[in-house]
Design an enzyme around this catalytic site. Structure first.
Site, mmCIF file in Angstrom:
data_model
loop_
_atom_site.group_PDB
_atom_site.id
_atom_site.type_symbol
_atom_site.label_atom_id
_atom_site.label_comp_id
_atom_site.label_asym_id
_atom_site.label_seq_id
_atom_site.Cartn_x
_atom_site.Cartn_y
_atom_site.Cartn_z
ATOM 1 N N HIS A 362 -20.958 -40.865 -0.009
ATOM 2 C CA HIS A 362 -20.224 -42.091 -0.339
ATOM 3 C C HIS A 362 -19.446 -42.684 0.826
ATOM 4 O O HIS A 362 -18.677 -43.636 0.621
ATOM 5 C CB HIS A 362 -19.230 -41.843 -1.472
ATOM 6 C CG HIS A 362 -19.851 -41.543 -2.781
ATOM 7 N ND1 HIS A 362 -20.176 -42.508 -3.708
ATOM 8 C CD2 HIS A 362 -20.223 -40.367 -3.329
ATOM 9 C CE1 HIS A 362 -20.702 -41.939 -4.782
ATOM 10 N NE2 HIS A 362 -20.750 -40.633 -4.573
ATOM 11 N N LYS A 552 -8.193 -53.428 -4.041
ATOM 12 C CA LYS A 552 -8.944 -52.225 -3.659
ATOM 13 C C LYS A 552 -7.955 -51.324 -2.931
ATOM 14 O O LYS A 552 -6.841 -51.755 -2.624
ATOM 15 C CB LYS A 552 -10.115 -52.581 -2.736
ATOM 16 C CG LYS A 552 -9.746 -53.545 -1.590
ATOM 17 C CD LYS A 552 -10.937 -53.874 -0.694
ATOM 18 C CE LYS A 552 -11.865 -54.919 -1.255
ATOM 19 N NZ LYS A 552 -13.162 -54.418 -1.616
ATOM 20 N N ARG A 553 -8.320 -50.065 -2.659
ATOM 21 C CA ARG A 553 -7.430 -49.220 -1.869
ATOM 22 C C ARG A 553 -7.118 -49.902 -0.543
ATOM 23 O O ARG A 553 -7.938 -50.639 0.000
ATOM 24 C CB ARG A 553 -8.104 -47.858 -1.618
ATOM 25 C CG ARG A 553 -8.095 -46.945 -2.830
ATOM 26 C CD ARG A 553 -6.700 -46.605 -3.299
ATOM 27 N NE ARG A 553 -6.033 -45.717 -2.366
ATOM 28 C CZ ARG A 553 -5.991 -44.403 -2.490
ATOM 29 N NH1 ARG A 553 -6.553 -43.806 -3.528
ATOM 30 N NH2 ARG A 553 -5.359 -43.672 -1.599
ATOM 31 N N LYS A 558 -11.025 -51.984 5.364
ATOM 32 C CA LYS A 558 -11.205 -53.012 4.325
ATOM 33 C C LYS A 558 -10.560 -54.339 4.730
ATOM 34 O O LYS A 558 -10.783 -55.367 4.102
ATOM 35 C CB LYS A 558 -10.645 -52.517 2.997
ATOM 36 C CG LYS A 558 -11.396 -51.289 2.459
ATOM 37 C CD LYS A 558 -10.781 -50.788 1.153
ATOM 38 C CE LYS A 558 -11.365 -49.467 0.669
ATOM 39 N NZ LYS A 558 -12.654 -49.623 -0.041
ATOM 40 N N THR A 660 -17.873 -51.527 -5.221
ATOM 41 C CA THR A 660 -18.306 -51.775 -6.595
ATOM 42 C C THR A 660 -17.439 -52.872 -7.205
ATOM 43 O O THR A 660 -17.872 -53.566 -8.125
ATOM 44 C CB THR A 660 -18.208 -50.504 -7.460
ATOM 45 O OG1 THR A 660 -16.951 -49.874 -7.198
ATOM 46 C CG2 THR A 660 -19.330 -49.540 -7.145
ATOM 47 N N LYS A 664 -18.148 -56.252 -9.773
ATOM 48 C CA LYS A 664 -17.367 -56.609 -10.969
ATOM 49 C C LYS A 664 -16.931 -58.065 -10.909
ATOM 50 O O LYS A 664 -16.972 -58.790 -11.912
ATOM 51 C CB LYS A 664 -16.152 -55.684 -11.098
ATOM 52 C CG LYS A 664 -16.547 -54.232 -11.366
ATOM 53 C CD LYS A 664 -15.410 -53.238 -11.122
ATOM 54 C CE LYS A 664 -15.999 -51.829 -10.994
ATOM 55 N NZ LYS A 664 -15.030 -50.858 -10.438
HETATM 56 C C1 26V Z 1 -12.119 -40.614 2.066
HETATM 57 C C2 26V Z 1 -11.084 -40.395 2.961
HETATM 58 C C3 26V Z 1 -10.654 -39.020 3.198
HETATM 59 C C4 26V Z 1 -9.576 -38.818 4.233
HETATM 60 C C5 26V Z 1 -9.291 -39.962 5.144
HETATM 61 C C6 26V Z 1 -9.423 -41.327 4.578
HETATM 62 C C7 26V Z 1 -10.529 -41.476 3.625
HETATM 63 C C8 26V Z 1 -11.006 -42.730 3.351
HETATM 64 C C9 26V Z 1 -12.010 -42.934 2.455
HETATM 65 C C10 26V Z 1 -12.567 -41.879 1.810
HETATM 66 C C11 26V Z 1 -13.664 -42.245 0.859
HETATM 67 C C12 26V Z 1 -14.131 -41.191 -0.020
HETATM 68 C C13 26V Z 1 -15.400 -41.533 -0.696
HETATM 69 C C14 26V Z 1 -15.352 -42.829 -1.462
HETATM 70 O O1 26V Z 1 -14.533 -43.036 -2.321
HETATM 71 N N1 26V Z 1 -16.288 -43.707 -1.166
HETATM 72 C C15 26V Z 1 -16.470 -44.955 -1.867
HETATM 73 O O2 26V Z 1 -17.477 -44.725 -2.838
HETATM 74 C C16 26V Z 1 -17.774 -45.880 -3.601
HETATM 75 C C17 26V Z 1 -18.782 -45.470 -4.658
HETATM 76 O O3 26V Z 1 -19.969 -45.108 -4.066
HETATM 77 C C18 26V Z 1 -18.280 -46.977 -2.697
HETATM 78 O O4 26V Z 1 -18.524 -48.114 -3.476
HETATM 79 C C19 26V Z 1 -17.268 -47.286 -1.605
HETATM 80 O O5 26V Z 1 -17.793 -48.224 -0.710
HETATM 81 C C20 26V Z 1 -16.885 -46.009 -0.882
HETATM 82 O O6 26V Z 1 -15.826 -46.236 0.030
#
Ligand code: 26V
Length: 817
Positions: A362, A552-553, A558, A660, A664
């Site tokens: 992801h 969004k976060r 972003k 996603t 929406k």
């Molecule tokens: C993880 C972390 C971990 C530590 C540092 C900062 C950081 C930033 C982002 C993440 C993302 C974790 C995985 C995630 O949530 N990915 C999201 O998954 C969605 C569903 O597939 C996708 O639509 C998003 O684009 C994607 O960011």
């Protein structure tokens, strides 16, 4: 003899009486004074009872059909509220509205009493919940498995413009949706050591000795599919100490020490980690991951054994989907069970594993790719480290055979990085799975070509794509009743389970009456949102302005900062020319920053500062408003998204795996302004280039720009409006009492090379916004484009996505009627 009538699980006649009975008997409360929370709970229990009956019927049909099942393993689920989702999916809305009214309430007000289940960070968790809804609706025999955190993602408050975090004790007043299954407790082991022994046949074997144990209690949340005939299940594990507390310690007089070990065990399901700085190295996080995996595999194997066949048929009966690398220790755990406990040979066990697992990636953010120090992993899970080392050793022999003498390649591909001695969880997941997928076409291409090219060369065909989807039940039918009613009135109700049917709206984009109705629905939603904003923040926003939304976060990639630069530039233009021919706008921004993410928190502060200044300036009062929406979450999204007209999806190309939210918004008739990133590309192809505002560098151009050594200073010097906006932010125009507040943001941009290329995309972003303004000034043309967006979103249904998984990855057929 006539066939007996099918049982009516809904039983709407007795609903009112049932609600009252539950208020009395389960909640132990008086019916008077009529407190909305009590009546919400009473209604929830009445729904729960009906749901359980339906679920039991579904389970019976699973066993009858002996079908293969999929297990969706995820550290996060983000379901939001349940009540209205259950009611709409079970088709009980009219009955419930009536019952609520008879008791003196509006159903919508009762629904507002529910706390969100916020057991996820953002996209990844919400995707898992959309997939649960679609599996239930499409009758794919599947289960979600996760952790029942006591505390979900923190609650965000804004205090003096800054984010503050509060604990999200979401079940403080109980949750009617969670069904504790005390009868199915499992023991999960940690620590101890791996012990070799010789079995009676003289074979060398291993067992896990002197381990600590924690109990895993399954808690079920039922997920009804649309139409309510099929109900599936999300099983969330709660940790409990294996003994009340250590009696041995207690007898030795160490009461607090004894309680300590109980707390240590129960901590496991205490809190969801926000995706913060490195979670790597956080022992508790590793224990959470193993806790989920160990309990889940025990449950899967118990169910497999109960249904009969031996382990050679395991992959024909079981598919396990790893939602990101978080549950990847499952690969080692299944090997441990098969080899150490079921006494299969290594090769046989390994073949079973690989056929069983599939892994979804992801993110390509390097800081988010999980690794665990081998020492830590070996201390918490001693036998697993040995197993991983053995998987790695055999895997590297394969690599060596394919590329003899290429030691560099072996080092790059190794599961345990020989330099850092860290276990690369993505490598373990790739090696241990039969399919690896990205979540949008561009993202899957990047995985194959840039992130894991040597794995792709080694395993041709293993890498694949499944573009994400969203459930139209929650995100249109339930969240947007005004638009749903209009759509159903024109094309009938089948779009809710066959979203391609929305294409029947296309010709209606040419129909002025339909466009008028379409605008009226949007306006109703904008008024609803305005009331919500007023209630939550005391601030009035005008429904007759363009609602421009980014929720969004908060993350640098972003580029909420790019949005702010547009706002500041627009503000400057309006101050210079109060009669500027642009539509009045309300810019709404919302999102949580990880508590330890310094820059993201600063950007929130910048947004609140710009909002204070702009909103206080009478010169632009009726032309521009800026709102930061505190505590963005699923239930808030359900109010915000249907009201949006412009959806901001402006990440640096190549960095947002899919997105996603973008889907929406477009489904609800918002037009996207966005970069060629993630699923935006596929959205553009679906809705048509002329119905979306695309700008900025492509992923390839981003790569080339960075490689050439991008110089933001030159860009800023050449662009007076950009220079002005940056200067105002940097000089403290928006925070006169603290002029240096945003220096770190500017330093990042101007001194550290602007990694996310905000300045590079600024001018293109502004030009795209000019096109937005021009189109919005022509309401008929805007509305037609809005209709075309909704009409072309069929592909982005999570029904399509789970059916793709079922066919290409899980090898599972949906059950018949
Ligand atoms: C993880 C972390 C971990 C530590 C540092 C900062 C950081 C930033 C982002 C993440 C993302 C974790 C995985 C995630 O949530 N990915 C999201 O998954 C969605 C569903 O597939 C996708 O639509 C998003 O684009 C994607 O960011």
């Amino acid at each position: 003899m006539a066939k007996p009538a099918a049982p009516d699980f809904h039983q709407l006649e007795s609903l009112g009486e049932d609600i009252k009975r539950y208020v009395l008997s389960i909640l132990g409360n008086d019916l008077y004074p009529p407190d909305p929370f009590r009546y919400y709970s009473g209604l929830a229990y009445a729904i729960r009872e009906r749901l359980i009956r339906m679920w039991l019927a579904t389970q019976a049909s699973y066993y009858d059909s002996m079908s293969k099942r999929v297990y969706y393993l995820s550290m996060e689920f983000l379901p939001g509220r349940f009540l209205m989702n259950y009611i709409t999916n079970m088709g009980m809305e009219d009955g419930c509205r009536q019952a609520a009214a008879d008791l003196g309430f509006s159903l919508d007000d009762l629904a507002e009493e529910e706390r969100d289940a916020g057991l996820g960070n953002g996209g990844l968790g919400r995707l898992a919940s959309c997939y649960m809804d679609s599996m239930a609706t499409q009758r794919i025999p599947g289960y979600g498995y996760g952790i029942l955190y006591d505390y979900g993602l923190f609650h965000q408050r804004i205090v003096n413009g800054w984010q503050e975090e509060e604990a999200d004790n979401w079940r403080r007043h109980g949750s009617p949706w969670v069904i504790d299954r005390v009868e199915h407790l499992y023991e999960v082991k940690f620590y101890g050591r791996s012990e070799a022994y010789t079995d009676p046949q003289g074979v060398l074997r291993y067992r896990w000795a002197e381990a600590d144990t924690v109990m895993a209690m399954p808690c079920d949340i039922l997920i009804p599919g649309h139409g309510g005939k099929h109900v599936t299940n999300m099983r969330l594990w709660a940790a409990a100490s294996s003994t009340g507390f250590s009696l041995r310690d207690f007898n030795q007089g160490d009461f607090l020490g004894a309680m300590q070990s109980k707390i240590h065990s129960e901590n496991i399901s205490k809190v969801l980690y926000p995706n913060d700085e490195p979670i790597q190295g956080k022992e508790l996080r590793l224990r959470q991951q193993y806790f989920l995996v160990a309990a889940t595999l025990r449950d899967i194997i118990r169910r497999h054994k109960k249904s009969g066949p031996g382990f050679d048929e395991f992959p024909d009966q079981v598919a396990i989907q790893l939602n990101d690398t978080h549950p990847t220790i499952a690969v080692a755990e299944l090997m441990r069970i098969l080899v150490d406990e079921e006494f299969l040979g290594w090769d046989e066990a390994w073949a079973i594993c690989r056929r069983t697992f599939a892994y979804t990636n992801h993110t390509v953010l390097p800081e988010a790719l999980e690794t665990w120090p081998a020492d830590l992993l070996g201390r918490v899970l001693p036998r697993h480290l040995e197993i991983i080392a053995e998987i790695d050793r055999r895997f590297l022999l394969e690599v060596a055979a394919a590329h003899p003498g290429d030691q560099g390649r072996q080092n790059r591909l190794a599961i345990i990085d020989p330099a850092s001695r860290r276990v690369r969880m993505a490598h373990l997941a790739i090696v241990g799975s039969h399919k690896v997928n990205g979540v949008a076409r561009l993202h899957s291409d990047i995985l194959r070509e840039k992130v894991f090219p040597e794995f792709d060369a080694l395993y041709p065909g293993k890498f694949t794509n499944v573009t994400n989807g969203i459930t139209p039940r929650r995100w249109l039918l339930q969240a947007n009743p005004a638009l749903s009613r209009l759509i159903t009135a024109r094309i009938g109700p089948d779009w809710t389970t066959d979203l391609d049917r929305l294409a029947e709206l296309l010709p209606l984009a040419e129909d002025p009456d339909f466009r008028k109705d379409w605008r009226a629905a949007k306006r109703e939603n904008k008024k609803r949102l305005a009331r919500y904003v007023l209630r939550k923040s005391g601030m009035g926003i005008n429904p007759d302005t363009l609602f421009d939304v980014q929720v969004k976060r908060m993350h640098e990639y972003k580029r909420q900062f790019l949005n702010v630069l547009h706002v500041v530039t627009l503000y400057n233009r309006l101050r210079r020319d109060p009669h500027l021919a642009v539509p009045p706008r309300t810019v709404l921004i919302g999102g949580k920053a990880a508590p330890g993410y310094f820059m993201a928190k600063r950007i929130i502060r910048l947004i609140t500062a710009v909002a204070e200044t702009v909103n206080a300036d009478d010169a632009v009062r009726s032309r521009l408003r800026v709102v930061f929406l505190p505590n963005y979450c699923v239930s808030q999204a359900e109010k915000v998204i249907p009201a949006a007209e412009l959806s901001q999806q402006i990440s640096t190309a190549g960095m947002e795996a899919s997105g996603t939210g973008n889907m929406k918004f477009a489904l609800n008739g918002a037009l996207t302004i966005g970069t060629l990133d993630g699923a935006n590309i596929e959205i553009m192809e679906a809705v048509g280039r002329e119905n979306i505002f695309i700008f900025g560098l492509t992923a390839k151009e981003v790569e080339a720009t960075r490689a050439a050594g991008y110089d933001p200073g030159r860009r800023v010097a050449a662009d007076a409006e950009l220079a002005e906006a940056l200067d105002m932010i940097g000089r403290g125009y928006f925070t006169p009492s603290e002029p240096d507040l945003f220096a770190p943001i500017l330093d990042n941009l101007l001194r550290h090379g602007d990694y996310y290329l905000v300045t590079a995309d600024y001018r293109a972003c502004l030009e795209a916004q000019d096109a937005v303004n021009a189109l919005y000034l022509d309401p008929e043309a805007w509305t037609a484009a809005s209709i075309r967006n909704t009409a072309n979103m069929g592909f982005f249904s999570s029904d399509r996505a789970v059916l793709e998984y079922a066919k290409n990855i899980w090898n599972i057929e949906p059950l018949g009627e």
